[in-house]
Design an enzyme around this catalytic site. Structure first.
Site, short mmCIF file in Angstrom:
data_model
loop_
_atom_site.label_atom_id
_atom_site.label_comp_id
_atom_site.label_asym_id
_atom_site.label_seq_id
_atom_site.Cartn_x
_atom_site.Cartn_y
_atom_site.Cartn_z
CG ASN A 41 -65.56 -20.69 -23.09
OD1 ASN A 41 -64.73 -20.43 -23.95
ND2 ASN A 41 -66.06 -21.90 -22.93
CG HIS A 52 -65.08 -24.92 -20.36
ND1 HIS A 52 -65.86 -26.06 -20.36
CD2 HIS A 52 -64.52 -24.86 -21.59
CE1 HIS A 52 -65.77 -26.66 -21.54
NE2 HIS A 52 -64.97 -25.96 -22.30
CD GLU A 54 -68.70 -23.87 -15.38
OE1 GLU A 54 -68.05 -23.49 -16.38
OE2 GLU A 54 -69.70 -24.60 -15.48
CB SER A 79 -75.93 -27.34 -16.79
OG SER A 79 -75.89 -28.38 -15.85
CB CYS A 81 -68.55 -29.39 -19.56
SG CYS A 81 -66.88 -28.96 -18.99
CB CYS A 84 -66.79 -26.99 -15.36
SG CYS A 84 -65.93 -25.99 -16.61
CG ASP A 144 -66.47 -24.56 -25.17
OD1 ASP A 144 -65.27 -24.26 -25.07
OD2 ASP A 144 -67.28 -24.38 -24.24
#
Lengths: 149, 149
Positions: A41, A52, A54, A79, A81, A84, A144
């Site tokens: 991130n 982010h 990912e 996990s 968002c 992503c 975020d």
């Protein structure tokens, strides 16, 4: 490289992000047993709304043809968002390995509904690290994930 | 500023992208009647896998609190891919105005299922511009949407 080593790279990147004053979420992309990219991130570091863990990892992997993504696994400490998850679906990454989903969970059902294999490690170290970070940084965390304070 | 003017800014950005040798998809973000940001696909210009029209526009808008996104409309020349739709859902942008969806459509049902208002202009100029571009650049287009050649 095995799953545990690839996940360790994602977690190490999350911890580097924390050391930089950033949001500690990291990711890595494994293709044919090799680490193609690592990311984390960058909201604080780059003032970014779209980097982010990912997405930064996928950006760092560079422009790739569909055939590369088709052979990949993405590892992420938290996990995904919906942004992503949408990125994972756009590029048809078939497998996602998640460190923990107790501090956040928004997209696992969507990913699975598109045939993505979702593995949750439920890693205690990751969970504790991120829970402590959220408690110390609630406003940044809300920003975020698009939530009001 | 009205919808037509905000859409014209997105389309102008798409055309600038084409002039740069890029993928001609543009976006703009309208908040309280003012244009907060404009963006366009940067796959070619930045070698980017994550700067699509909408995500580049949201990146250009900078770090914003949820309350700003809640009052916004995003305009895009092409129906959003799943990454861009996921970004719209992450930030809870309540309204999406789309130039055309005849050349691509992947996420309108997902957006509507989350309560997003989706308006399709079905703009003939946008449709022709993009159809001609795809016909001239099929490999680049496939790469951008994660498809095999």
């Amino acid at each position: 490289m095995d799953d545990a080593t690839a996940y360790a790279a994602a977690l190490a990147s999350a911890r580097e992000g924390m050391a930089e004053g950033g949001i500690p979420i990291g990711a890595s992309l494994l293709v044919d047993g090799e680490l193609l990219a690592v990311g984390r991130n960058q909201r604080v570091q780059l003032g970014s709304a779209i980097h982010h863990g990912e997405t930064n990892c996928i950006e760092n992997a560079g422009r790739q043809p569909a055939s590369v993504y088709a052979r990949s696994t993405i590892f992420t400490t938290l996990s995904p968002c919906l942004m992503c998850a949408g990125t994972i679906l756009l590029y048809k990454i078939p497998r996602v390995v998640i460190g923990e989903n107790s501090n956040f969970q928004a997209s696992e059902e969507l990913l699975r509904s598109h045939g993505v294999e979702v593995v949750v490690l439920d890693d205690a170290d990751t969970k504790t690290m991120f829970k402590d970070w959220i408690e110390a940084n609630p406003r940044l965390w809300n920003e975020d994930i698009g939530e009001e304070d």
